[in-house]
Design a protein around this motif. Sequence first.
Motif, PDB file in Angstrom:
ATOM      1  N   GLN A  98     -46.700  41.778 -30.266  1.00  0.00           N
ATOM      2  CA  GLN A  98     -45.702  42.457 -31.091  1.00  0.00           C
ATOM      3  C   GLN A  98     -44.323  42.412 -30.433  1.00  0.00           C
ATOM      4  OE1 GLN A  98     -46.228  43.404 -34.150  1.00  0.00           O
ATOM      5  NE2 GLN A  98     -48.385  42.817 -33.993  1.00  0.00           N
ATOM      6  N   THR A  99     -44.304  42.627 -29.119  1.00  0.00           N
ATOM      7  CA  THR A  99     -43.033  42.569 -28.389  1.00  0.00           C
ATOM      8  C   THR A  99     -42.474  41.158 -28.407  1.00  0.00           C
ATOM      9  OG1 THR A  99     -43.687  44.377 -26.926  1.00  0.00           O
ATOM     10  CG2 THR A  99     -41.913  42.953 -26.159  1.00  0.00           C
ATOM     11  N   ARG A 100     -43.337  40.179 -28.222  1.00  0.00           N
ATOM     12  CA  ARG A 100     -42.885  38.787 -28.225  1.00  0.00           C
ATOM     13  C   ARG A 100     -42.386  38.360 -29.599  1.00  0.00           C
ATOM     14  NH1 ARG A 100     -47.652  35.486 -26.272  1.00  0.00           N
ATOM     15  NH2 ARG A 100     -48.916  37.370 -26.464  1.00  0.00           N
ATOM     16  N   LYS A 101     -42.985  38.871 -30.641  1.00  0.00           N
ATOM     17  CA  LYS A 101     -42.522  38.557 -31.987  1.00  0.00           C
ATOM     18  C   LYS A 101     -41.141  39.169 -32.239  1.00  0.00           C
ATOM     19  CE  LYS A 101     -46.064  39.942 -34.428  1.00  0.00           C
ATOM     20  NZ  LYS A 101     -46.888  40.210 -35.640  1.00  0.00           N
ATOM     21  N   ARG A 102     -40.904  40.331 -31.646  1.00  0.00           N
ATOM     22  CA  ARG A 102     -39.578  40.948 -31.770  1.00  0.00           C
ATOM     23  C   ARG A 102     -38.532  40.135 -31.021  1.00  0.00           C
ATOM     24  NH1 ARG A 102     -39.924  47.336 -30.742  1.00  0.00           N
ATOM     25  NH2 ARG A 102     -37.721  47.106 -31.324  1.00  0.00           N
ATOM     26  N   VAL A 103     -38.910  39.593 -29.879  1.00  0.00           N
ATOM     27  CA  VAL A 103     -37.997  38.709 -29.129  1.00  0.00           C
ATOM     28  C   VAL A 103     -37.700  37.457 -29.953  1.00  0.00           C
ATOM     29  CG1 VAL A 103     -37.750  37.276 -27.073  1.00  0.00           C
ATOM     30  CG2 VAL A 103     -38.756  39.556 -26.879  1.00  0.00           C
ATOM     31  N   LEU A 104     -38.742  36.908 -30.576  1.00  0.00           N
ATOM     32  CA  LEU A 104     -38.576  35.732 -31.438  1.00  0.00           C
ATOM     33  C   LEU A 104     -37.626  36.043 -32.584  1.00  0.00           C
ATOM     34  CD1 LEU A 104     -39.809  32.800 -32.053  1.00  0.00           C
ATOM     35  CD2 LEU A 104     -41.243  34.000 -33.707  1.00  0.00           C
ATOM     36  N   GLN A 105     -37.804  37.204 -33.190  1.00  0.00           N
ATOM     37  CA  GLN A 105     -36.974  37.606 -34.323  1.00  0.00           C
ATOM     38  C   GLN A 105     -35.520  37.816 -33.895  1.00  0.00           C
ATOM     39  OE1 GLN A 105     -38.049  37.890 -37.465  1.00  0.00           O
ATOM     40  NE2 GLN A 105     -36.086  38.589 -38.292  1.00  0.00           N
ATOM     41  N   CYS A 106     -35.324  38.293 -32.690  1.00  0.00           N
ATOM     42  CA  CYS A 106     -33.982  38.641 -32.211  1.00  0.00           C
ATOM     43  C   CYS A 106     -33.204  37.442 -31.690  1.00  0.00           C
ATOM     44  CB  CYS A 106     -34.096  39.708 -31.128  1.00  0.00           C
ATOM     45  SG  CYS A 106     -32.508  40.273 -30.485  1.00  0.00           S
ATOM     46  N   TYR A 107     -33.879  36.536 -30.978  1.00  0.00           N
ATOM     47  CA  TYR A 107     -33.165  35.476 -30.260  1.00  0.00           C
ATOM     48  C   TYR A 107     -33.371  34.062 -30.819  1.00  0.00           C
ATOM     49  CZ  TYR A 107     -32.307  39.005 -26.686  1.00  0.00           C
ATOM     50  OH  TYR A 107     -31.897  40.135 -26.030  1.00  0.00           O
ATOM     51  N   ILE A 108     -34.488  33.811 -31.470  1.00  0.00           N
ATOM     52  CA  ILE A 108     -34.794  32.448 -31.906  1.00  0.00           C
ATOM     53  C   ILE A 108     -34.509  32.238 -33.394  1.00  0.00           C
ATOM     54  CG2 ILE A 108     -36.527  30.624 -31.950  1.00  0.00           C
ATOM     55  CD1 ILE A 108     -35.738  31.674 -29.143  1.00  0.00           C
ATOM     56  N   LYS A 109     -34.953  33.160 -34.228  1.00  0.00           N
ATOM     57  CA  LYS A 109     -34.777  32.967 -35.668  1.00  0.00           C
ATOM     58  C   LYS A 109     -33.315  32.940 -36.106  1.00  0.00           C
ATOM     59  CE  LYS A 109     -39.306  34.236 -37.435  1.00  0.00           C
ATOM     60  NZ  LYS A 109     -40.087  35.071 -38.368  1.00  0.00           N
ATOM     61  N   PRO A 110     -32.411  33.710 -35.475  1.00  0.00           N
ATOM     62  CA  PRO A 110     -30.998  33.577 -35.864  1.00  0.00           C
ATOM     63  C   PRO A 110     -30.458  32.161 -35.643  1.00  0.00           C
ATOM     64  CG  PRO A 110     -31.329  35.627 -34.685  1.00  0.00           C
ATOM     65  CD  PRO A 110     -32.613  34.860 -34.565  1.00  0.00           C
ATOM     66  N   VAL A 111     -30.964  31.482 -34.637  1.00  0.00           N
ATOM     67  CA  VAL A 111     -30.552  30.087 -34.397  1.00  0.00           C
ATOM     68  C   VAL A 111     -31.032  29.201 -35.543  1.00  0.00           C
ATOM     69  CG1 VAL A 111     -30.787  28.101 -32.849  1.00  0.00           C
ATOM     70  CG2 VAL A 111     -30.602  30.409 -31.905  1.00  0.00           C
ATOM     71  N   LEU A 112     -32.258  29.460 -35.984  1.00  0.00           N
ATOM     72  CA  LEU A 112     -32.849  28.665 -37.066  1.00  0.00           C
ATOM     73  C   LEU A 112     -32.177  28.928 -38.401  1.00  0.00           C
ATOM     74  CD1 LEU A 112     -35.097  26.808 -38.168  1.00  0.00           C
ATOM     75  CD2 LEU A 112     -36.565  28.821 -38.307  1.00  0.00           C
ATOM     76  N   LEU A 113     -31.804  30.176 -38.664  1.00  0.00           N
ATOM     77  CA  LEU A 113     -31.334  30.567 -39.992  1.00  0.00           C
ATOM     78  C   LEU A 113     -29.819  30.575 -40.144  1.00  0.00           C
ATOM     79  CD1 LEU A 113     -33.814  33.502 -40.718  1.00  0.00           C
ATOM     80  CD2 LEU A 113     -33.982  31.103 -41.398  1.00  0.00           C
ATOM     81  N   TYR A 114     -29.099  30.087 -39.149  1.00  0.00           N
ATOM     82  CA  TYR A 114     -27.635  30.057 -39.236  1.00  0.00           C
ATOM     83  C   TYR A 114     -27.196  29.246 -40.468  1.00  0.00           C
ATOM     84  CZ  TYR A 114     -22.774  28.979 -38.113  1.00  0.00           C
ATOM     85  OH  TYR A 114     -21.414  28.834 -38.163  1.00  0.00           O
TER      86      TYR A 114
END
Length: 244
Positions: A98-114
Amino acid sequence: MILQKLLNIVEEESRKKGLDLNSKKTEVMVISRKQEPPKCDIFINDAKLKQQDKFKYLGTIITSDGRNNNEIAARIAHAKTSFQKMRAVLTNKHISIQTRKRVLQCYIKPVLLYGCEAWAISKQMEAKLEGTEMWFLRRMLRISWTERKSNETVLIEANSRRSLIKTIRKRQATFLGHVMRREKLEHLITTGKLDGKRGRGKQREKMMDGLKRWLGSGSSTETLETFSTRTVSHYAYVKIGKAD
């Protein structure tokens, strides 16, 4: 040619202010459905500008065919690179999923969805985006392809569900709502129509087509009317949100 006249005006007014247009740093591009874009001869002080088939503007790749495939592919590559840089955290089994998914949501997905608010997503690129979403989860759970686990099994193990495409549609719905309520140049571009005949063959997937499917609208006019007021736009946003 209108573009040449506009450029001449810009060049003339700039010169009055003591500014010069650099012909070596100024380029031109024609957006067309044709496989071979039309030639566009534009000059600055008798110097012909170089015609490009793609360029990057504000971090987004714009191509002469008007499609988003190159941009989406580049976003996927950037996101995977960012994931690898944080691999030590994202694949650490001592940290809860759950914590790792929050990290993914915070730092990785914004790069993908720009810039996803303006994407027209074909079925091919939608499949690639969903594949990228599963790529993240499989590596976070350290699941090898040789284990032959289905995507459904991976989602259950990660206590997750597919949400990437839904997130994109939500952002597009919010963006379109702002455009419709402002009634500025963006509104005119979105609602305006061009004279001429429709091209042969299957028509391209447009951003509006995706939103129509999500809202269950029968036409583009109905979809645009949905976003014409703040109240209705909010209702549409909630309606999409319920699909999560």
